[in-house]
Structure formats: C-alpha cells, structure tokens
Design an enzyme around this catalytic site. Structure first.
Site, PDB file in Angstrom:
ATOM      1  N   ASP A 153       9.560  37.117  42.489  1.00 21.02           N
ATOM      2  CA  ASP A 153       9.018  36.211  41.243  1.00 21.02           C
ATOM      3  C   ASP A 153       8.758  36.805  40.046  1.00 21.02           C
ATOM      4  OD1 ASP A 153       9.551  34.038  42.920  1.00 21.02           O
ATOM      5  OD2 ASP A 153       7.466  33.477  43.500  1.00 21.02           O
ATOM      6  N   HIS A 207      12.836  30.455  47.537  1.00 22.26           N
ATOM      7  CA  HIS A 207      11.499  31.059  47.160  1.00 22.26           C
ATOM      8  C   HIS A 207      11.965  32.559  47.482  1.00 22.26           C
ATOM      9  CE1 HIS A 207       8.794  28.097  46.554  1.00 22.26           C
ATOM     10  NE2 HIS A 207       9.186  27.174  47.601  1.00 22.26           N
TER      11      HIS A 207
END
Length: 387
Positions: A165, A135
């Site tokens: 991200d 992540h």
C-alpha cells in the site's frame, strides 16, 4: 504552527478524492512537501461538532477538507470548479468509477488541459484483475514478493501493509504526480498517472530479480543473505525477551561484531560463515551468546560501532531513541507524536502546516476561494451537494 505554504511543492494545488490507504498516503506526502491539497470527503461523514479539533487519522494531515456529494450534479460542478484551478487530482476508486461520476480524466482535462490526473489502484487501470477488489496481501502475492518473506519451511508472512500500500502504492503515486507536474512545467500537456500497487512492488523487487540472475538468490524463502537465512543478518532474542537486529554482512563489520561480543561462548565454535552449511550451527552459537545479556546491555556495547547492530524498538520506544530524537524524526503536533515529513530540503524546508481535518471542515473557506458566492453555497448545501 503557521499554515503558510512551505516546502519544495509550495504553490502547487491538488484535489484529493477521499479514499483509504495508499491514496491518502500519497496526498499526505505531497502536502508534507508543501502542496496545497484539498481533500474531497463525503457529505455523509460531516460532524460539525468536531470542527476545530484534530482528526485522529494522521494520514490526512496537512490538508483542508470539503464535503461533497459526488453523485449529485451540484457536487460534480464543485469538483470541476476545483479542478479548473488545480495542478493535479488524486483518486483511488476502482477503474471506471470517476468516469461514471462525470469526473474522469476526459471530464477534468476538458476544463483543465494541464491537469495531472493521478490514479491509485491495486491491480491497475487495465488487465484481467482490474475490475476486482483486492488488498495489500493479494498484490504482494501476485508479484512474488510475499513468497520471499518468511522463515524457511514456514508460511509467507505479511509485512504489515508497508511494502504494498505505502511503498509500492502511495509512494509510487506521489513520485508519478511530481514527475508529471515537472513535465507540465516544462511545456507538456496534462496526463494520467496510472499507479498500481502490483507495478510498484514489482519495481521494488528489482534487486531480488537481479540477484537471481547473478546466481546469488535462491527461490526458497528464508535461506538467503537478506531474508533471515544468514545468521549474521537476523534478529536474536536477548535475556529480557526483547530483540536485537544484527546486520553484519560485510567481513569487516562481522569481525567488529565478533571482537566486541567476544563470540563465541565456550564451548561453542566459530565456523566459517561463508559456507551456508555452517549457518545452523553459527546461528545457534550466536543465539546462545545474545541470550546472555539484555537487549539494552547489548545495545550499549554495540550500537556506537560498525558492528551493524540495533535494538528492535516497539512503536512507543522508537520516537524516544536518541538518534531519532536528535534528528527530529518524530515530532509532536497538537499533542500527538507522529513521523516528521521526509525527506529534508536545505533550501525549501518542509513543515506540518495543518492537523488532519474533519470531513467538511473547510467547505465554506475553499468554496469562497474558488469563487462561489455565499448564496450559491447555501443553495448547494440545501440541495445536499456540499456539507
């Protein structure tokens, strides 16, 4: 608002294999810029009762959705039919997944040699970590970026998932896809764009690496000019418990800040700010001054100047700020306040053409455009290949 294409990417068609996070953000950016993006959602996510109302996930705005079972032969047929007439495809699965589905780069280039095949992962398509899950926080950790974010002597602080991200991931993919599309328009063959969050975050940190080479950045966090170490580039609590952001880096801007605030309050002193040894005392003096008024009182005094000060607004306050209101930085679509498309174009303006779709909301419409007869669509739906 009309769904007619507008923006610099008008006329470009992309296929998006539904994912989460950076992939949908890249597709949103491209749709905001005018591309016709067909999102391929899962058949199991279809809820026809919701059709005609905006889906709450703003990352999916601007697209149409078709529901497909990618593991079925009929589903693979449908995606390849979409690819045949598309300019690009975006996918965010782990390396090797689309190849096993028969929808990898070789499969797609077999039906469309000019296709730009955009791949979004955290670790990249190769390397020791490529097969494993991760992540945003993990990608930041490996690149050194997470080490640099936080207070001196305190643990590193995750910067939401904006840096990895979306900044290093989705934005990098969107840039890569546009660049490859430009190359194809110039006569190049289709190609694969391997966008990895680790690569993008590393690129975003180039200035820090440069400053280290110049001897202007120390490795410990929270002790540098731009990481909260300098008292003239930090946030301060005000009398009402809200905060100001102070960014008076250059001497002339710092002088303006001093002049407008009357710094320092007696009996505090104003030590030489160029000597880091003075920073603790200087920070304490500024903190005492800023606690003497509310955030909005300081804002009224300082923001319309070169003092480089701004109020720290929360998510609800930000869309109502006069500057952002004047620029329409936030817009209302279907009753929902959301960031407007960016950047801005003088000759090919962008627009929010469609609200976020529900999975499968446009299956029949898109298949008809692709050349499917109604009886074949019925067969595919009966087989569970589309929904």
């Amino acid at each position: 608002m009309s769904a007619a294409q507008s923006g610099p990417l008008a006329g470009v068609r992309l296929v998006e294999l539904a994912g989460i996070g950076p992939g949908p953000f890249a597709a949103m950016m491209l749709a905001d810029l005018g591309a016709d993006v067909i999102r391929v959602d899962r058949v199991t996510d279809v809820d026809a009762s919701a059709f005609g109302t905006p889906h709450p996930d703003l990352l999916n705005r601007g697209r149409r959705s078709i529901a497909v079972d990618l593991k079925s032969a009929g589903g693979r047929e449908v995606v390849l039919a979409l690819v045949r007439d598309a300019d690009g495809l975006i996918e965010g699965f782990r390396p090797g997944v689309t190849e096993r589905l028969g929808l990898g780069p070789a499969d797609c280039h077999a039906v469309n040699p000019g296709l730009v095949y955009g791949r979004m992962t955290g670790w990249g398509q190769d390397g020791p970590n490529a097969p494993y899950a991760g992540h945003d926080i993990d990608y930041l950790a490996l690149t050194g970026a997470l080490h640099g974010i936080g207070r001196a002597g305190q643990p590193p602080v995750p910067p939401l998932n904006l840096l990895g991200d979306f900044g290093g991931g989705g934005m990098l993919l969107a840039l890569g896809v546009v660049s490859a599309l430009y190359a194809v328009r110039g006569g190049a063959a289709g190609q694969v764009v391997d966008a990895a969050v680790v690569d993008g975050v590393a690129v975003l940190s180039t200035q820090v690496h440069a400053l280290r080479q110049l001897g202007m950045w120390q490795d410990p966090r929270g002790v540098n000019l731009l990481d909260g170490g300098a008292p003239f580039y930090d946030t301060y609590e005000c009398a009402d418990g809200r905060y100001l952001a102070v960014g008076a880096l250059e001497p002339k801007f710092y002088d303006e800040l001093v002049r407008r605030t009357g710094f320092p309050l007696p009996p505090d002193e104003a030590p030489d700010r160029t000597d880091p040894a003075n920073w603790p005392a200087l920070r304490a003096a500024w903190a005492r001054l800023f606690r003497s008024r509310s955030r909005d009182e300081w804002s009224a005094l300082l923001t319309a100047s070169d003092a480089c000060v701004a109020p720290v607004l929360d998510w609800q306050e930000a869309p109502r700020h006069p500057h952002l209101t004047a620029r329409d930085t936030f817009v209302v679509r279907d009753g929902v306040v959301q960031p407007a498309p960016a950047p801005r174009f003088s000759g090919t303006p962008t627009a929010l053409r469609r609200p976020p779709p529900w999975p499968g909301e446009h299956t029949d419409e898109v298949l008809a455009e692709t050349g499917y007869r109604p009886d074949r669509v019925s067969e595919l739906r009966a087989a569970g290949a589309v929904g």
